[in-house]
Design a protein around this motif. Structure first.
Motif, PDB file in Angstrom:
ATOM      1  N   GLY A 103       0.914  -1.125   0.016  1.00 47.30           N
ATOM      2  CA  GLY A 103      -0.031  -0.183   0.018  1.00 47.30           C
ATOM      3  C   GLY A 103       0.882   1.324   0.178  1.00 47.30           C
ATOM      4  N   LEU A 104       1.743   1.097   0.672  1.00 45.32           N
ATOM      5  CA  LEU A 104       2.743   2.508   0.781  1.00 45.32           C
ATOM      6  C   LEU A 104       3.476   2.615  -0.500  1.00 45.32           C
ATOM      7  N   ALA A 105       3.828   1.392  -1.204  1.00 46.90           N
ATOM      8  CA  ALA A 105       4.555   1.549  -2.357  1.00 46.90           C
ATOM      9  C   ALA A 105       3.448   2.141  -3.617  1.00 46.90           C
ATOM     10  N   ALA A 106       2.292   1.592  -3.353  1.00 47.62           N
ATOM     11  CA  ALA A 106       1.218   2.316  -4.367  1.00 47.62           C
ATOM     12  C   ALA A 106       1.143   3.606  -4.245  1.00 47.62           C
ATOM     13  N   GLN A 107       1.200   4.350  -2.973  1.00 42.08           N
ATOM     14  CA  GLN A 107       0.964   5.695  -2.753  1.00 42.08           C
ATOM     15  C   GLN A 107       2.094   6.247  -3.444  1.00 42.08           C
ATOM     16  N   GLN A 108       3.324   5.664  -3.467  1.00 48.77           N
ATOM     17  CA  GLN A 108       4.321   6.473  -4.060  1.00 48.77           C
ATOM     18  C   GLN A 108       4.258   6.245  -5.465  1.00 48.77           C
ATOM     19  N   LEU A 109       3.823   5.463  -6.041  1.00 45.44           N
ATOM     20  CA  LEU A 109       3.766   5.178  -7.499  1.00 45.44           C
ATOM     21  C   LEU A 109       2.836   6.370  -8.062  1.00 45.44           C
ATOM     22  N   GLN A 110       1.839   6.563  -7.042  1.00 43.69           N
ATOM     23  CA  GLN A 110       0.814   7.397  -7.704  1.00 43.69           C
ATOM     24  C   GLN A 110       1.162   8.958  -7.908  1.00 43.69           C
ATOM     25  N   GLN A 111       2.544   9.391  -7.213  1.00 43.80           N
ATOM     26  CA  GLN A 111       3.066  10.597  -7.254  1.00 43.80           C
ATOM     27  C   GLN A 111       3.722  10.621  -8.661  1.00 43.80           C
ATOM     28  N   ASN A 112       3.980  11.860  -9.299  1.00 45.70           N
ATOM     29  CA  ASN A 112       4.165  12.203 -10.478  1.00 45.70           C
ATOM     30  C   ASN A 112       5.779  12.058 -10.682  1.00 45.70           C
ATOM     31  N   HIS A 113       6.563  11.747  -9.662  1.00 49.48           N
ATOM     32  CA  HIS A 113       7.910  11.498  -9.689  1.00 49.48           C
ATOM     33  C   HIS A 113       8.418  10.233  -9.126  1.00 49.48           C
ATOM     34  N   ALA A 114       9.880   9.947  -9.461  1.00 47.58           N
ATOM     35  CA  ALA A 114      10.238   8.563  -9.208  1.00 47.58           C
ATOM     36  C   ALA A 114      10.292   8.798  -7.346  1.00 47.58           C
ATOM     37  N   PRO A 115      10.171   7.515  -6.986  1.00 43.97           N
ATOM     38  CA  PRO A 115      10.363   7.332  -5.608  1.00 43.97           C
ATOM     39  C   PRO A 115      11.443   7.571  -4.775  1.00 43.97           C
ATOM     40  N   GLY A 116      11.709   8.190  -3.726  1.00 42.85           N
ATOM     41  CA  GLY A 116      13.067   8.518  -3.003  1.00 42.85           C
ATOM     42  C   GLY A 116      13.539   7.304  -2.256  1.00 42.85           C
ATOM     43  N   TYR A 117      12.574   6.222  -2.171  1.00 40.00           N
ATOM     44  CA  TYR A 117      12.995   4.889  -1.445  1.00 40.00           C
ATOM     45  C   TYR A 117      12.317   4.121  -1.696  1.00 40.00           C
ATOM     46  N   HIS A 118      12.766   2.667  -1.468  1.00 42.90           N
ATOM     47  CA  HIS A 118      12.051   1.405  -1.520  1.00 42.90           C
ATOM     48  C   HIS A 118      11.767   0.798  -0.418  1.00 42.90           C
ATOM     49  N   LEU A 119      10.492   0.278  -0.031  1.00 36.88           N
ATOM     50  CA  LEU A 119      10.166  -0.424   1.087  1.00 36.88           C
ATOM     51  C   LEU A 119      10.088  -1.791   1.004  1.00 36.88           C
ATOM     52  N   PHE A 120      10.677  -2.696   1.743  1.00 32.74           N
ATOM     53  CA  PHE A 120      10.460  -4.315   1.798  1.00 32.74           C
ATOM     54  C   PHE A 120      10.077  -4.815   3.105  1.00 32.74           C
ATOM     55  N   ALA A 121       9.278  -5.766   3.125  1.00 31.69           N
ATOM     56  CA  ALA A 121       8.917  -6.557   4.312  1.00 31.69           C
ATOM     57  C   ALA A 121       9.800  -8.086   4.260  1.00 31.69           C
ATOM     58  N   LYS A 122      10.585  -8.089   5.096  1.00 38.61           N
ATOM     59  CA  LYS A 122      11.538  -9.297   4.918  1.00 38.61           C
ATOM     60  C   LYS A 122      11.273 -10.132   6.177  1.00 38.61           C
ATOM     61  N   GLY A 123      12.076 -11.096   6.466  1.00 42.20           N
ATOM     62  CA  GLY A 123      12.088 -11.870   7.594  1.00 42.20           C
ATOM     63  C   GLY A 123      11.305 -13.266   7.207  1.00 42.20           C
ATOM     64  N   GLU A 124      11.297 -14.257   8.288  1.00 43.42           N
ATOM     65  CA  GLU A 124      10.566 -15.288   8.171  1.00 43.42           C
ATOM     66  C   GLU A 124       9.261 -15.182   8.073  1.00 43.42           C
ATOM     67  N   ARG A 125       8.800 -14.029   9.020  1.00 45.60           N
ATOM     68  CA  ARG A 125       7.209 -13.991   8.953  1.00 45.60           C
ATOM     69  C   ARG A 125       7.019 -12.451   8.395  1.00 45.60           C
ATOM     70  N   LEU A 126       8.057 -11.882   7.614  1.00 47.18           N
ATOM     71  CA  LEU A 126       7.704 -10.538   7.061  1.00 47.18           C
ATOM     72  C   LEU A 126       7.709  -9.531   8.349  1.00 47.18           C
ATOM     73  N   GLU A 127       8.372  -9.705   9.318  1.00 49.08           N
ATOM     74  CA  GLU A 127       8.285  -8.788  10.462  1.00 49.08           C
ATOM     75  C   GLU A 127       9.482  -7.951  10.548  1.00 49.08           C
ATOM     76  N   LYS A 128      10.304  -7.860   9.473  1.00 51.28           N
ATOM     77  CA  LYS A 128      11.134  -6.663   9.555  1.00 51.28           C
ATOM     78  C   LYS A 128      11.216  -5.844   8.045  1.00 51.28           C
ATOM     79  N   MET A 129      10.933  -4.568   8.340  1.00 51.30           N
ATOM     80  CA  MET A 129      10.749  -3.515   7.288  1.00 51.30           C
ATOM     81  C   MET A 129      12.112  -2.941   6.838  1.00 51.30           C
ATOM     82  N   ILE A 130      12.478  -2.633   5.663  1.00 51.60           N
ATOM     83  CA  ILE A 130      13.639  -2.118   5.376  1.00 51.60           C
ATOM     84  C   ILE A 130      13.324  -1.229   4.437  1.00 51.60           C
ATOM     85  N   ILE A 131      13.923   0.031   4.445  1.00 47.93           N
ATOM     86  CA  ILE A 131      13.480   1.238   3.563  1.00 47.93           C
ATOM     87  C   ILE A 131      14.914   1.755   3.182  1.00 47.93           C
TER      88      ILE A 131
END
Length: 152
Positions: free
Chosen positions: A55-83
């Motif tokens: 959802g956060l990535a989709a909000q970025q894509l709706q803007q009229n410019h390239a995103p300044g960062y990428h978000l990832f959910a990682k870990g065995e249970r997707l419990e780690k966010m990486i920006i």
């Protein structure tokens, strides 16, 4: 008002096996422990964490410019966010990383889970991460700097 606390600790004290360091970001130079005043939501699960990042990535894509960062959910249970920043000169200081997290608060407030909270405007991005069951957030400039936050 909800109370929370944070402490920045030297990297050696907070180091643990970090399988993503060296791949998505350099080994973190600083670590922080954020104690949220909210519990993990009863319905928090892998799918909700994945949906949040999407959802956060989709909000970025709706803007009229390239995103300044990428978000990832990682870990065995997707419990780690990486920006990770997408270009040089972005999020290359601890202050810029914290500013990014503050701006992500505004984006998170637009999501349904935030509006379900009894006091949504008292919560910040890290509180929201706790509600979803994230236990760690790592922010990096994608080159030389990384800051890691353990969420309790």
């Amino acid at each position: 008002m909800l109370a929370s606390s944070a402490a920045v600790v030297p990297a050696k004290e907070a180091e643990a096996a970090d399988l993503h360091a060296g791949y998505y970001y350099p080994a973190p130079q600083t670590h922080e422990v954020y104690v949220a005043s909210v519990p993990v939501a009863d319905d928090a699960e892998e799918t909700s964490r994945a949906a949040f990042v999407i959802g956060l990535a989709a909000q970025q894509l709706q803007q009229n410019h390239a995103p300044g960062y990428h978000l990832f959910a990682k870990g065995e249970r997707l419990e780690k966010m990486i920006i990770v920043a997408t270009g040089d000169g972005r999020y290359d200081t601890l202050y810029r990383m914290r500013a990014l997290l503050a701006s992500l608060t505004s984006m998170a407030r637009a999501t349904p889970l935030f509006t379900q909270s009894a006091e949504p405007y008292e919560l910040n991005f890290l509180d929201f991460c706790k509600l979803l069951g994230f236990t760690q957030v790592t922010v990096s400039d994608g080159r030389a700097i990384a800051h890691q936050i353990k969420i309790r």
